[in-house]
Motif scaffolding. Sequence first.
Motif, mmCIF file in Angstrom:
data_model
loop_
_atom_site.group_PDB
_atom_site.id
_atom_site.type_symbol
_atom_site.label_atom_id
_atom_site.label_comp_id
_atom_site.label_asym_id
_atom_site.label_seq_id
_atom_site.Cartn_x
_atom_site.Cartn_y
_atom_site.Cartn_z
ATOM 1 N N LYS A 1 12.715 90.695 57.273
ATOM 2 C CA LYS A 1 13.604 90.363 56.161
ATOM 3 C C LYS A 1 14.995 90.047 56.695
ATOM 4 O O LYS A 1 15.503 90.749 57.578
ATOM 5 C CB LYS A 1 13.692 91.571 55.229
ATOM 6 N N GLU B 1 24.517 85.019 54.324
ATOM 7 C CA GLU B 1 25.773 84.840 53.581
ATOM 8 C C GLU B 1 26.228 83.410 53.836
ATOM 9 O O GLU B 1 26.529 83.037 54.969
ATOM 10 C CB GLU B 1 26.856 85.791 54.102
ATOM 11 N N ASN C 1 28.778 80.187 52.973
ATOM 12 C CA ASN C 1 30.045 79.723 52.394
ATOM 13 C C ASN C 1 29.999 78.215 52.256
ATOM 14 O O ASN C 1 29.663 77.511 53.217
ATOM 15 C CB ASN C 1 31.228 80.094 53.288
ATOM 16 N N GLY D 1 35.749 77.541 46.884
ATOM 17 C CA GLY D 1 34.375 77.118 47.143
ATOM 18 C C GLY D 1 33.400 78.157 46.637
ATOM 19 O O GLY D 1 33.741 78.968 45.784
ATOM 20 N N LYS D 2 32.194 78.131 47.163
ATOM 21 C CA LYS D 2 31.171 79.061 46.709
ATOM 22 C C LYS D 2 30.764 80.015 47.820
ATOM 23 O O LYS D 2 30.717 79.635 48.995
ATOM 24 C CB LYS D 2 29.934 78.283 46.238
ATOM 25 N N HIS D 3 30.480 81.244 47.425
ATOM 26 C CA HIS D 3 29.917 82.214 48.354
ATOM 27 C C HIS D 3 28.559 82.608 47.809
ATOM 28 O O HIS D 3 28.445 83.037 46.666
ATOM 29 C CB HIS D 3 30.837 83.439 48.452
ATOM 30 N N ILE D 4 27.528 82.421 48.601
ATOM 31 C CA ILE D 4 26.166 82.661 48.128
ATOM 32 C C ILE D 4 25.482 83.638 49.064
ATOM 33 O O ILE D 4 25.521 83.469 50.287
ATOM 34 C CB ILE D 4 25.380 81.322 48.082
ATOM 35 N N THR D 5 24.901 84.676 48.495
ATOM 36 C CA THR D 5 24.079 85.575 49.311
ATOM 37 C C THR D 5 22.628 85.386 48.899
ATOM 38 O O THR D 5 22.334 85.148 47.735
ATOM 39 C CB THR D 5 24.474 87.049 49.126
ATOM 40 N N LEU D 6 21.745 85.488 49.859
ATOM 41 C CA LEU D 6 20.322 85.390 49.554
ATOM 42 C C LEU D 6 19.513 86.204 50.543
ATOM 43 O O LEU D 6 19.971 86.508 51.640
ATOM 44 C CB LEU D 6 19.857 83.929 49.524
ATOM 45 N N GLU D 7 18.308 86.562 50.112
ATOM 46 C CA GLU D 7 17.390 87.284 50.986
ATOM 47 C C GLU D 7 16.221 86.378 51.310
ATOM 48 O O GLU D 7 15.827 85.555 50.488
ATOM 49 C CB GLU D 7 16.870 88.540 50.275
ATOM 50 N N LEU D 8 15.688 86.515 52.496
ATOM 51 C CA LEU D 8 14.484 85.750 52.801
ATOM 52 C C LEU D 8 13.593 86.472 53.785
ATOM 53 O O LEU D 8 14.035 87.342 54.536
ATOM 54 C CB LEU D 8 14.806 84.330 53.288
ATOM 55 N N VAL E 1 17.298 78.657 55.876
ATOM 56 C CA VAL E 1 18.584 78.713 55.183
ATOM 57 C C VAL E 1 19.296 77.366 55.310
ATOM 58 O O VAL E 1 19.879 76.863 54.344
ATOM 59 C CB VAL E 1 19.472 79.863 55.729
ATOM 60 N N ALA F 1 17.778 75.095 52.830
ATOM 61 C CA ALA F 1 18.236 75.432 51.474
ATOM 62 C C ALA F 1 19.640 74.886 51.232
ATOM 63 O O ALA F 1 19.940 74.348 50.167
ATOM 64 C CB ALA F 1 18.209 76.947 51.274
ATOM 65 N N LEU G 1 21.951 73.815 47.977
ATOM 66 C CA LEU G 1 23.172 74.585 47.728
ATOM 67 C C LEU G 1 24.442 73.755 47.891
ATOM 68 O O LEU G 1 25.380 73.899 47.116
ATOM 69 C CB LEU G 1 23.213 75.819 48.639
ATOM 70 N N LEU H 1 10.642 76.544 49.147
ATOM 71 C CA LEU H 1 11.294 77.625 49.909
ATOM 72 C C LEU H 1 11.030 78.962 49.203
ATOM 73 O O LEU H 1 11.956 79.671 48.819
ATOM 74 C CB LEU H 1 12.792 77.344 50.029
ATOM 75 N N GLU I 1 10.108 81.681 50.327
ATOM 76 C CA GLU I 1 10.504 82.902 51.037
ATOM 77 C C GLU I 1 11.939 83.317 50.732
ATOM 78 O O GLU I 1 12.366 84.390 51.137
ATOM 79 C CB GLU I 1 10.270 82.767 52.540
ATOM 80 N N HIS J 1 14.697 84.591 48.125
ATOM 81 C CA HIS J 1 14.791 85.214 46.808
ATOM 82 C C HIS J 1 16.113 85.969 46.682
ATOM 83 O O HIS J 1 16.880 86.062 47.647
ATOM 84 C CB HIS J 1 13.592 86.143 46.558
ATOM 85 N N ASN J 2 16.313 86.471 45.481
ATOM 86 C CA ASN J 2 17.516 87.264 45.196
ATOM 87 C C ASN J 2 18.810 86.524 45.575
ATOM 88 O O ASN J 2 19.665 87.062 46.270
ATOM 89 C CB ASN J 2 17.438 88.609 45.911
ATOM 90 N N ARG K 1 22.399 85.186 44.915
ATOM 91 C CA ARG K 1 23.550 85.494 44.050
ATOM 92 C C ARG K 1 24.685 84.536 44.396
ATOM 93 O O ARG K 1 24.960 84.282 45.565
ATOM 94 C CB ARG K 1 23.996 86.954 44.222
ATOM 95 N N GLY L 1 28.639 83.470 44.066
ATOM 96 C CA GLY L 1 30.006 83.875 43.772
ATOM 97 C C GLY L 1 30.983 82.824 44.262
ATOM 98 O O GLY L 1 30.612 81.664 44.454
ATOM 99 N N LYS L 2 32.224 83.233 44.472
ATOM 100 C CA LYS L 2 33.242 82.280 44.903
ATOM 101 C C LYS L 2 33.764 82.650 46.285
ATOM 102 O O LYS L 2 33.865 83.821 46.634
ATOM 103 C CB LYS L 2 34.415 82.293 43.912
ATOM 104 N N HIS L 3 34.063 81.625 47.050
ATOM 105 C CA HIS L 3 34.724 81.828 48.338
ATOM 106 C C HIS L 3 36.061 81.101 48.259
ATOM 107 O O HIS L 3 36.099 79.904 47.974
ATOM 108 C CB HIS L 3 33.873 81.256 49.466
#
Lengths: 83, 83
Positions: free
Chosen positions: A2, A6, A8, A41-48, A60, A63, A68, B32, B34, B36-37, B39, B41-43
Motif C-alpha cells: 500500500k 501526495e 501538488n 493550486g490543488k493538493h490531492i492525497t490518494l491511496e493505492l 500515480v 492518474a 488530475l 486505475l 488500484e 482509492h480514497n 481527497r 484540497g488546496k495547495h
Amino acid sequence: MKFIAEVNIMPLKEILDPQGKAVTGSMKNLGLQEIHNVRVGKHITLELEAPNETVANQKVDEACRKLLANLIMESYEFELQPA
Amino acid sequence: MKFIAEVNIMPLKEILDPQGKAVTGSMKNLGLQEIHNVRVGKHITLELEAPNETVANQKVDEACRKLLANLIMESYEFELQPA
C-alpha cells in the motif's frame, strides 16, 4: 503493498492565476501587506495498491496526466510513501 | 528577510469530500482501480517579508486562519523556508 501519494498541482508560472491574485488583494485588506505573490493550486492525497514503488510511481503519474492535472495550464509533482 | 510558504489545506477527515469521491470514481473508469480514497484540497504558495522566521510563522498562520482555510471544514499545515 500500500502506498500513499501526495500530489501538488499548480498553475504554470506563465499563466495568470486569478484566484491567487484575488487572495493577494484580500491579504492587503486584512492588514497582511507583507504577503504577496499568492498562487492557488490543488493538493490531492490518494491511496493505492501496487506490487512495488516503481509501479506505484507509474500509476500515480498516469492518474495525474489523465485526470488530475490539465497539462496545458498546470504542472504537477508528487511524493510517494509506503502506507 | 524573504520567505516562501507552502500551505496545504485539506477537508477534515470527518467531513465528506464529494470532489474526492468523484475523482475516486473516475479512476475506476480510467482503469486505475488500484487508486482509492482520493481527497482533494488546496495547495497555496506565497511569498512574504518578515524580520525573522517566528514573525513569518505568525503571519502565515494568521493568513490561514483569517482567509485561506475554513476551520469548520478544513485543516491546514504549512512549511516556511527562506527565499
